[in-house]
Design a protein around this motif. Structure first.
Motif, PDB file in Angstrom:
ATOM      1  N   ARG A   1      -4.177   0.247   2.674  1.00  0.00           N
ATOM      2  CA  ARG A   1      -5.516  -0.223   2.277  1.00  0.00           C
ATOM      3  C   ARG A   1      -6.067   0.549   1.085  1.00  0.00           C
ATOM      4  NH1 ARG A   1      -6.037   0.356   7.949  1.00  0.00           N
ATOM      5  NH2 ARG A   1      -5.543  -1.606   8.944  1.00  0.00           N
ATOM      6  N   ARG A   2      -5.618   1.784   0.915  1.00  0.00           N
ATOM      7  CA  ARG A   2      -6.148   2.638  -0.156  1.00  0.00           C
ATOM      8  C   ARG A   2      -5.503   2.384  -1.515  1.00  0.00           C
ATOM      9  NH1 ARG A   2      -5.601   8.324   2.518  1.00  0.00           N
ATOM     10  NH2 ARG A   2      -5.664   7.445   4.584  1.00  0.00           N
ATOM     11  N   TYR A   3      -4.296   1.841  -1.519  1.00  0.00           N
ATOM     12  CA  TYR A   3      -3.563   1.659  -2.771  1.00  0.00           C
ATOM     13  C   TYR A   3      -3.300   0.190  -3.019  1.00  0.00           C
ATOM     14  CZ  TYR A   3      -2.799   6.662  -2.526  1.00  0.00           C
ATOM     15  OH  TYR A   3      -2.990   8.019  -2.463  1.00  0.00           O
ATOM     16  N   ASP A   4      -3.699  -0.284  -4.177  1.00  0.00           N
ATOM     17  CA  ASP A   4      -3.421  -1.663  -4.560  1.00  0.00           C
ATOM     18  C   ASP A   4      -2.017  -1.724  -5.150  1.00  0.00           C
ATOM     19  OD1 ASP A   4      -5.931  -2.471  -3.805  1.00  0.00           O
ATOM     20  OD2 ASP A   4      -6.798  -2.121  -5.787  1.00  0.00           O
ATOM     21  N   GLY A   5      -1.403  -2.855  -5.023  1.00  0.00           N
ATOM     22  CA  GLY A   5      -0.085  -3.022  -5.632  1.00  0.00           C
ATOM     23  C   GLY A   5       1.021  -3.013  -4.606  1.00  0.00           C
ATOM     24  N   LYS A   6       2.228  -2.761  -5.101  1.00  0.00           N
ATOM     25  CA  LYS A   6       3.419  -2.850  -4.272  1.00  0.00           C
ATOM     26  C   LYS A   6       3.900  -1.507  -3.757  1.00  0.00           C
ATOM     27  CE  LYS A   6       5.876  -4.481  -7.500  1.00  0.00           C
ATOM     28  NZ  LYS A   6       6.970  -5.001  -8.315  1.00  0.00           N
ATOM     29  N   ASN A   7       3.314  -0.393  -4.242  1.00  0.00           N
ATOM     30  CA  ASN A   7       3.834   0.927  -3.893  1.00  0.00           C
ATOM     31  C   ASN A   7       2.902   1.674  -2.949  1.00  0.00           C
ATOM     32  OD1 ASN A   7       6.053   0.539  -5.512  1.00  0.00           O
ATOM     33  ND2 ASN A   7       5.131   1.507  -7.276  1.00  0.00           N
ATOM     34  N   ILE A   8       3.510   2.523  -2.134  1.00  0.00           N
ATOM     35  CA  ILE A   8       2.782   3.360  -1.185  1.00  0.00           C
ATOM     36  C   ILE A   8       3.322   4.790  -1.341  1.00  0.00           C
ATOM     37  CG2 ILE A   8       4.385   2.881   0.704  1.00  0.00           C
ATOM     38  CD1 ILE A   8       1.998   2.813   2.597  1.00  0.00           C
ATOM     39  N   PRO A   9       2.446   5.805  -1.313  1.00  0.00           N
ATOM     40  CA  PRO A   9       2.920   7.172  -1.559  1.00  0.00           C
ATOM     41  C   PRO A   9       3.764   7.733  -0.415  1.00  0.00           C
ATOM     42  CG  PRO A   9       0.568   7.185  -1.075  1.00  0.00           C
ATOM     43  CD  PRO A   9       0.995   5.750  -1.154  1.00  0.00           C
TER      44      PRO A   9
END
Length: 105
Positions: free
Chosen positions: A70-78
């Motif tokens: 929910r915190r990151y837009d786009g296709k990637n997650i940290p």
């Protein structure tokens, strides 16, 4: 009484650069969903004293946190380096994020 000389010995051990391939696991995923990540593994490089025996991939834990979706837009997650052996002086991951897909069951 004061000593005229003081001798201090500090043991020094050389560090060795090593690496392992660690699977990426997901945490905090709702039971009605699953999280697929790509790549599924990440290379972790680390420094460790030479006297430390071999460290294996299961001694490390690399995770993605579902709450980051929910915190990151786009296709990637940290990625997060969640667990590492206490003997490790410094550790870095080959990449800092992975692609993800949420699958609804």
């Amino acid at each position: 009484i004061e000593p005229s000389d003081v001798t201090v010995t500090i043991p020094i051990e050389p560090l060795e650069n090593r690496s392992v391939i660690v699977p990426v696991s997901a945490v905090n995923v709702p039971v009605t969903e699953s999280l697929m990540v790509y790549p599924r593994t990440v290379k972790v490089s680390y420094l460790v004293p030479m006297s430390v025996p071999d460290i294996v991939d299961t001694d490390f834990r690399v995770v993605v946190d579902y709450s980051d979706v929910r915190r990151y837009d786009g296709k990637n997650i940290p990625l997060h380096l969640h667990t590492l052996p206490s003997e490790v002086v410094s550790a870095t991951m080959e990449c800092d994020s992975v692609e993800y897909t949420v699958i609804y069951r």
